[in-house]
Motif scaffolding. Structure first.
Motif, PDB file in Angstrom:
ATOM      1  N   LEU A 100      68.558   4.742   4.011  1.00  0.00           N
ATOM      2  CA  LEU A 100      69.070   5.663   5.023  1.00  0.00           C
ATOM      3  C   LEU A 100      68.528   7.075   4.826  1.00  0.00           C
ATOM      4  O   LEU A 100      68.235   7.771   5.791  1.00  0.00           O
ATOM      5  CB  LEU A 100      70.603   5.674   5.017  1.00  0.00           C
ATOM      6  CG  LEU A 100      71.281   4.380   5.456  1.00  0.00           C
ATOM      7  CD1 LEU A 100      72.794   4.514   5.333  1.00  0.00           C
ATOM      8  CD2 LEU A 100      70.878   3.992   6.860  1.00  0.00           C
ATOM      9  N   TYR A 105      67.283   4.055   9.338  1.00  0.00           N
ATOM     10  CA  TYR A 105      68.568   3.562   9.838  1.00  0.00           C
ATOM     11  C   TYR A 105      68.401   2.300  10.681  1.00  0.00           C
ATOM     12  O   TYR A 105      69.077   1.307  10.453  1.00  0.00           O
ATOM     13  CB  TYR A 105      69.269   4.662  10.648  1.00  0.00           C
ATOM     14  CG  TYR A 105      70.621   4.257  11.181  1.00  0.00           C
ATOM     15  CD1 TYR A 105      71.698   4.091  10.315  1.00  0.00           C
ATOM     16  CD2 TYR A 105      70.819   4.020  12.528  1.00  0.00           C
ATOM     17  CE1 TYR A 105      72.944   3.718  10.787  1.00  0.00           C
ATOM     18  CE2 TYR A 105      72.066   3.643  13.010  1.00  0.00           C
ATOM     19  CZ  TYR A 105      73.120   3.498  12.138  1.00  0.00           C
ATOM     20  OH  TYR A 105      74.351   3.118  12.608  1.00  0.00           O
ATOM     21  N   THR A 108      67.370  -0.622   8.594  1.00  0.00           N
ATOM     22  CA  THR A 108      68.463  -1.048   7.733  1.00  0.00           C
ATOM     23  C   THR A 108      69.410  -1.945   8.518  1.00  0.00           C
ATOM     24  O   THR A 108      69.798  -3.018   8.040  1.00  0.00           O
ATOM     25  CB  THR A 108      69.222   0.171   7.172  1.00  0.00           C
ATOM     26  OG1 THR A 108      68.304   0.987   6.447  1.00  0.00           O
ATOM     27  CG2 THR A 108      70.342  -0.258   6.252  1.00  0.00           C
ATOM     28  N   PRO A 135      78.078   4.141   8.216  1.00  0.00           N
ATOM     29  CA  PRO A 135      76.642   4.432   8.063  1.00  0.00           C
ATOM     30  C   PRO A 135      76.139   5.431   9.106  1.00  0.00           C
ATOM     31  O   PRO A 135      75.344   6.319   8.787  1.00  0.00           O
ATOM     32  CB  PRO A 135      75.972   3.068   8.229  1.00  0.00           C
ATOM     33  CG  PRO A 135      77.033   2.083   7.884  1.00  0.00           C
ATOM     34  CD  PRO A 135      78.341   2.706   8.300  1.00  0.00           C
ATOM     35  N   LYS A 136      76.607   5.303  10.334  1.00  0.00           N
ATOM     36  CA  LYS A 136      76.166   6.208  11.396  1.00  0.00           C
ATOM     37  C   LYS A 136      76.582   7.647  11.088  1.00  0.00           C
ATOM     38  O   LYS A 136      75.783   8.582  11.224  1.00  0.00           O
ATOM     39  CB  LYS A 136      76.744   5.762  12.739  1.00  0.00           C
ATOM     40  CG  LYS A 136      76.208   6.527  13.913  1.00  0.00           C
ATOM     41  CD  LYS A 136      76.695   5.923  15.215  1.00  0.00           C
ATOM     42  CE  LYS A 136      76.059   6.630  16.392  1.00  0.00           C
ATOM     43  NZ  LYS A 136      76.441   6.003  17.657  1.00  0.00           N
ATOM     44  N   VAL A 139      74.411   9.035   8.310  1.00  0.00           N
ATOM     45  CA  VAL A 139      73.090   9.435   8.798  1.00  0.00           C
ATOM     46  C   VAL A 139      73.199  10.779   9.531  1.00  0.00           C
ATOM     47  O   VAL A 139      72.335  11.644   9.374  1.00  0.00           O
ATOM     48  CB  VAL A 139      72.479   8.341   9.698  1.00  0.00           C
ATOM     49  CG1 VAL A 139      71.245   8.833  10.423  1.00  0.00           C
ATOM     50  CG2 VAL A 139      72.152   7.111   8.859  1.00  0.00           C
TER      51      VAL A 139
END
Length: 147
Positions: A100, A105, A108, A135-136, A139
């Motif tokens: 990441l 992203y 992944t 995860p978003k 990022v």
């Protein structure tokens, strides 16, 4: 602990978990002048888990080494201080973070299964357990830091 600031600085400068472990080993050898004795089986297991980015399970390690899963679980926890499953999850998470942080992203998310996750929900849940962020959002946080 003598020279603790030096140890913390050295570890913080490292990019990967493996490099952080090596930095600690160098510190230990420099300040305690003793060879760091690592059980050969545990050394092999940790190196194998790290090299496979945490995607191996204990059954696979058992088949590969010839030791029973019960023995591996007990020995690993005794020497490392945590079960191999948690160690693998940490290594897998570290690998995802590296992906990441290298702006991967989309890749992944496309390769969640290869990273050792059953599905996207499993990936997000595990990620949130370690980072308290999705995860978003992680990022987005990385993007905000770069400005």
């Amino acid at each position: 602990m003598p020279h603790a600031e030096e140890l913390l600085r050295s570890i913080a400068e490292q990019a990967s978990l493996e490099d952080r472990v090596r930095a600690f080993e160098r510190y230990y050898l420099n300040h305690f002048n003793e060879a760091l004795q690592i059980n050969p089986l545990i050394n092999y297991l940790t190196e194998k888990i790290i090299s496979c980015h945490g995607t191996l399970n204990v059954n696979e390690l058992s088949r590969e080494t010839g030791y029973s899963t019960r023995y591996i679980l007990k020995a690993f926890e005794k020497h490392v201080g945590l079960p191999p499953k948690l160690f693998s999850r940490i290594i897998r998470f570290q690998h995802v973070i590296q992906l990441l942080e290298n702006n991967q992203y989309g890749q992944t998310l496309d390769h969640i299964y290869e990273l050792g996750y059953f599905d996207q929900n499993h990936f997000i849940k595990d990620f949130k357990n370690f980072s308290l962020l999705t995860p978003k959002k992680y990022v987005q946080h990385i993007a905000d830091r770069s400005y």
